[in-house]
Design a protein around this motif. Structure first.
Motif, PDB file in Angstrom:
ATOM      1  N   ASP A 232       0.817  -1.208   0.000  1.00 54.01           N
ATOM      2  CA  ASP A 232       0.000   0.000   0.000  1.00 54.01           C
ATOM      3  C   ASP A 232       0.856   1.265   0.000  1.00 54.01           C
ATOM      4  OD1 ASP A 232       0.928  -0.535   2.533  1.00 54.01           O
ATOM      5  OD2 ASP A 232      -0.840   0.237   3.560  1.00 54.01           O
ATOM      6  N   LYS A 233       2.155   1.112   0.300  1.00 49.87           N
ATOM      7  CA  LYS A 233       3.051   2.258   0.342  1.00 49.87           C
ATOM      8  C   LYS A 233       4.323   1.947  -0.444  1.00 49.87           C
ATOM      9  CE  LYS A 233       1.480   3.750   4.926  1.00 49.87           C
ATOM     10  NZ  LYS A 233       1.881   4.024   6.327  1.00 49.87           N
ATOM     11  N   THR A 234       4.960   3.004  -0.915  1.00 50.11           N
ATOM     12  CA  THR A 234       6.276   2.846  -1.525  1.00 50.11           C
ATOM     13  C   THR A 234       7.337   3.230  -0.502  1.00 50.11           C
ATOM     14  OG1 THR A 234       6.299   5.107  -2.376  1.00 50.11           O
ATOM     15  CG2 THR A 234       5.390   3.400  -3.817  1.00 50.11           C
ATOM     16  N   CYS A 235       8.527   2.685  -0.680  1.00 58.10           N
ATOM     17  CA  CYS A 235       9.637   3.093   0.172  1.00 58.10           C
ATOM     18  C   CYS A 235      10.904   3.068  -0.655  1.00 58.10           C
ATOM     19  CB  CYS A 235       9.770   2.178   1.389  1.00 58.10           C
ATOM     20  SG  CYS A 235      10.315   0.496   1.004  1.00 58.10           S
ATOM     21  N   ARG A 236      11.869   3.863  -0.255  1.00 56.03           N
ATOM     22  CA  ARG A 236      13.165   3.800  -0.929  1.00 56.03           C
ATOM     23  C   ARG A 236      13.888   2.532  -0.478  1.00 56.03           C
ATOM     24  NH1 ARG A 236      16.496   9.128  -0.228  1.00 56.03           N
ATOM     25  NH2 ARG A 236      16.110   8.643   1.953  1.00 56.03           N
ATOM     26  N   LEU A 237      14.611   1.927  -1.404  1.00 55.28           N
ATOM     27  CA  LEU A 237      15.314   0.693  -1.079  1.00 55.28           C
ATOM     28  C   LEU A 237      16.234   0.875   0.119  1.00 55.28           C
ATOM     29  CD1 LEU A 237      16.099  -2.233  -1.663  1.00 55.28           C
ATOM     30  CD2 LEU A 237      17.755  -1.384  -3.337  1.00 55.28           C
ATOM     31  N   VAL A 238      16.937   1.994   0.176  1.00 59.13           N
ATOM     32  CA  VAL A 238      17.876   2.215   1.268  1.00 59.13           C
ATOM     33  C   VAL A 238      17.148   2.275   2.609  1.00 59.13           C
ATOM     34  CG1 VAL A 238      17.831   4.747   1.034  1.00 59.13           C
ATOM     35  CG2 VAL A 238      19.822   3.610   2.071  1.00 59.13           C
ATOM     36  N   GLU A 239      15.943   2.811   2.621  1.00 57.56           N
ATOM     37  CA  GLU A 239      15.181   2.880   3.868  1.00 57.56           C
ATOM     38  C   GLU A 239      14.763   1.491   4.327  1.00 57.56           C
ATOM     39  OE1 GLU A 239      13.205   7.310   3.122  1.00 57.56           O
ATOM     40  OE2 GLU A 239      12.118   5.493   2.521  1.00 57.56           O
ATOM     41  N   TRP A 240      14.372   0.639   3.362  1.00 53.87           N
ATOM     42  CA  TRP A 240      13.996  -0.713   3.748  1.00 53.87           C
ATOM     43  C   TRP A 240      15.204  -1.504   4.238  1.00 53.87           C
ATOM     44  CZ3 TRP A 240      15.183  -5.611   1.576  1.00 53.87           C
ATOM     45  CH2 TRP A 240      14.536  -6.660   2.231  1.00 53.87           C
ATOM     46  N   VAL A 241      16.362  -1.325   3.605  1.00 56.04           N
ATOM     47  CA  VAL A 241      17.570  -2.021   4.049  1.00 56.04           C
ATOM     48  C   VAL A 241      17.933  -1.584   5.465  1.00 56.04           C
ATOM     49  CG1 VAL A 241      20.049  -2.331   3.627  1.00 56.04           C
ATOM     50  CG2 VAL A 241      18.430  -2.413   1.727  1.00 56.04           C
ATOM     51  N   GLU A 242      17.758  -0.312   5.774  1.00 55.97           N
ATOM     52  CA  GLU A 242      18.005   0.177   7.134  1.00 55.97           C
ATOM     53  C   GLU A 242      17.026  -0.448   8.126  1.00 55.97           C
ATOM     54  OE1 GLU A 242      17.682   4.341   6.436  1.00 55.97           O
ATOM     55  OE2 GLU A 242      19.822   4.600   5.973  1.00 55.97           O
ATOM     56  N   LEU A 243      15.773  -0.590   7.713  1.00 59.31           N
ATOM     57  CA  LEU A 243      14.772  -1.239   8.563  1.00 59.31           C
ATOM     58  C   LEU A 243      15.130  -2.699   8.785  1.00 59.31           C
ATOM     59  CD1 LEU A 243      12.011  -1.271  10.035  1.00 59.31           C
ATOM     60  CD2 LEU A 243      10.941  -1.708   7.812  1.00 59.31           C
ATOM     61  N   LEU A 244      15.563  -3.375   7.724  1.00 63.62           N
ATOM     62  CA  LEU A 244      15.966  -4.773   7.833  1.00 63.62           C
ATOM     63  C   LEU A 244      17.146  -4.912   8.792  1.00 63.62           C
ATOM     64  CD1 LEU A 244      15.736  -7.730   6.878  1.00 63.62           C
ATOM     65  CD2 LEU A 244      17.211  -7.121   4.942  1.00 63.62           C
ATOM     66  N   ALA A 245      18.114  -4.008   8.695  1.00 61.99           N
ATOM     67  CA  ALA A 245      19.272  -4.043   9.592  1.00 61.99           C
ATOM     68  C   ALA A 245      18.827  -3.889  11.046  1.00 61.99           C
ATOM     69  CB  ALA A 245      20.260  -2.936   9.212  1.00 61.99           C
ATOM     70  N   GLN A 246      17.891  -3.003  11.261  1.00 61.19           N
ATOM     71  CA  GLN A 246      17.365  -2.798  12.615  1.00 61.19           C
ATOM     72  C   GLN A 246      16.744  -4.074  13.154  1.00 61.19           C
ATOM     73  OE1 GLN A 246      13.523  -0.580  13.405  1.00 61.19           O
ATOM     74  NE2 GLN A 246      14.982   0.954  14.149  1.00 61.19           N
ATOM     75  N   ARG A 247      15.962  -4.753  12.323  1.00 60.06           N
ATOM     76  CA  ARG A 247      15.314  -5.992  12.745  1.00 60.06           C
ATOM     77  C   ARG A 247      16.322  -7.128  12.930  1.00 60.06           C
ATOM     78  NH1 ARG A 247      12.049  -2.480  13.373  1.00 60.06           N
ATOM     79  NH2 ARG A 247       9.791  -2.638  12.927  1.00 60.06           N
TER      80      ARG A 247
END
Length: 342
Positions: A232-247
């Protein structure tokens, strides 16, 4: 409901079966039997290769199903032979397609809707495709899926639903795309983000995608319709990679390097989803017709990270054999930039 799954032993196909069994459906899987998930003793299995047309037809002859979910149809012939084998013995045909079918849309007024798919591609579809240049093999993949869709749409005997997933991410992703980022983030070394990873993407969580098939089976609105499945939303790839790193519980060390510089590297950098353009999709039709509810990105990213950390991975992620060269390349690039600045 009696459901025939063509494919269905890995990734979101496996999740479709799990959800179908949980809902009380009877499931028969047609596959080569190379993978046998934990639900194997709860399904009927027909062993075979769908590309062996005569054997495929013989093994399905006389069997009746309320629906067939075809996860591995890659051309029009696959759909034609399945319809012939199940002639008069199936109520609904659900086809797994792809958002690559929008390859011939041309002007790209976005967000794209289901009506933007073009079944007659231009003479040189690369000129109207995305991204530019089109990744190797994408034209053939897209045209094959378009042909599969076209067979279903033009026949008059079986009700159908077409599901077009966009970028599917989730636990047990056997493509190696998720593992690519997880393994590099966990080793603590720098990770290249091509062009800064600024491209916007719409991911679809594999469990949400799997749920859409069950919802389609129960929706009269889904009869003879196609649906794009994306987040339902778009995100920048770099933002998702940062989120993945956090998790994953790690501190990311992300290095932006221009794509043209990476192309000069003495190795192939196997980063995923590096587009020279951005596509967005309107998904309100699936939400309205199917009642689809999507999992928040933080929750499904956590599920992905948990799966990665709890799973023993036999094979390295794509390109990881060149990891030392990647790090050396990063160091040379940073030294060059530092010298230029100085």
């Amino acid at each position: 409901m009696k459901i025939l799954m063509i494919g269905g032993t890995s990734f979101f196909g496996k999740e479709i079966v799990e959800l179908a069994l949980a809902a009380g459906h009877e499931v028969t899987i047609f596959s080569r039997g190379n993978a046998r998930p934990s639900f194997w003793d709860r399904v009927e299995h027909i062993n075979g290769d769908r590309n062996d047309t005569a054997d495929f037809a013989a093994k399905l002859a006389g069997k009746q199903f309320d629906a067939v979910i075809d996860n591995i149809a890659f051309n029009g012939e696959h759909v034609t032979t399945t319809l012939a084998a199940l002639q008069g013995n199936v109520g609904r045909y659900i086809l797994t397609s792809t958002t690559a079918v929008y390859i011939g849309t041309g002007s790209f007024d976005q967000p794209l809707t289901e009506a933007d798919a073009r079944y007659e591609l231009p003479a040189n579809p690369q000129l109207a495709s995305f991204p530019k240049p089109t990744p190797a093999g994408m034209i053939g993949y897209a045209t094959g899926k378009l042909a599969a869709e076209k067979v279903l749409i033009e026949q008059q005997h079986v009700a159908y639903t077409i599901i077009r997933p966009h970028i599917v991410v989730g636990p047990e992703d056997n493509s190696g795309r998720l593992q690519f980022f997880c393994q590099r983030l966990q080793d603590g070394k720098p990770l290249i983000m091509t062009n800064g990873g600024v491209q916007s993407l719409q991911f679809v969580y594999s469990r949400d995608l799997a749920q859409s098939y069950l919802l389609a089976l129960n929706s009269k609105r889904a009869v003879n319709q196609a649906y794009t499945l994306a987040g339902d939303k778009t995100c920048r790839l770099v933002e998702w990679v940062e989120l993945l790193a956090q998790r994953l519980g790690v501190q990311p060390h992300l290095i932006s390097i221009p794509g043209e510089v990476i192309e000069s590297a003495p190795f192939h950098y196997a980063e995923n989803w590096v587009l020279k353009g951005t596509l967005t999709f309107e998904v309100s039709k699936a939400v309205h017709d199917l009642g689809l509810q999507r999992t928040p990105s933080g929750a499904w990213t956590e599920a992905c990270a948990h799966w990665y950390m709890e799973t023993t991975h036999v094979a390295e992620s794509p390109g990881y054999a060149d990891r030392a060269q990647e790090v050396e390349f990063i160091n040379r690039y940073q030294n060059l930039v530092a010298d230029l600045v100085a």
